[in-house]
Design a protein around this motif. Structure first.
Motif, PDB file in Angstrom:
ATOM      1  N   PHE A  52       0.857  -1.178   0.000  1.00 15.53           N
ATOM      2  CA  PHE A  52       0.000   0.000   0.000  1.00 15.53           C
ATOM      3  C   PHE A  52       0.895   1.231   0.000  1.00 15.53           C
ATOM      4  N   GLY A  55      -2.557   4.831   0.236  1.00 19.82           N
ATOM      5  CA  GLY A  55      -3.905   4.309   0.044  1.00 19.82           C
ATOM      6  C   GLY A  55      -4.118   3.552  -1.253  1.00 19.82           C
ATOM      7  N   GLN A  56      -3.097   3.419  -2.054  1.00 21.82           N
ATOM      8  CA  GLN A  56      -3.201   2.705  -3.329  1.00 21.82           C
ATOM      9  C   GLN A  56      -2.330   1.453  -3.297  1.00 21.82           C
ATOM     10  N   LEU A  57      -2.771   0.416  -3.993  1.00 19.56           N
ATOM     11  CA  LEU A  57      -1.949  -0.784  -4.145  1.00 19.56           C
ATOM     12  C   LEU A  57      -0.941  -0.540  -5.251  1.00 19.56           C
TER      13      LEU A  57
END
Length: 117
Positions: A52, A55-57
């Protein structure tokens, strides 16, 4: 309720985690890898190691399928030794159905958080 949200955001900001999967099937079905990535990954036996980031993969590196989980552990061990961390506790835990639906069975992950900050 704002206190809980702020505490959760502070905790998430301090944590670091990575995960990998034993095969690319669920990632392909969920649109997280393209058809080309799926074919090449399976042909070469390579799996993404994902983290992460804000907040993003995001994929952070690739590892051979048979060594992906060991790669995560080896890098974690190296980082811990270099940082002088004092490990307070560890545990294993099953994942929920929502995460499992996106990653497929056999996902392997770790999450670390500094102690005492």
């Amino acid at each position: 309720m704002e206190d809980v949200e702020q505490a959760a955001r502070r905790t998430l900001a301090r944590q670091y985690g990575e995960f990998t999967v034993p095969n690319l099937d669920a990632l392909r079905r969920g649109g997280r890898v393209s058809a080309v990535q799926y074919a090449v990954g399976n042909l070469l036996g390579v799996r993404p190691v994902i983290a992460f980031d804000d907040g993003q993969l995001r994929p952070v590196r690739r590892a051979r399928a048979e060594q992906a989980a060991q790669d995560i552990l080896a890098q974690l061990r190296q980082l811990m030794q270099a940082s002088g961390l004092n490990i307070r506790a560890g545990r294993t835990q099953s994942i929920g159905a929502v995460i499992g639906a996106h990653t497929g069975p056999g996902m392997y992950a770790f999450v670390a958080e500094p102690y005492g900050e």
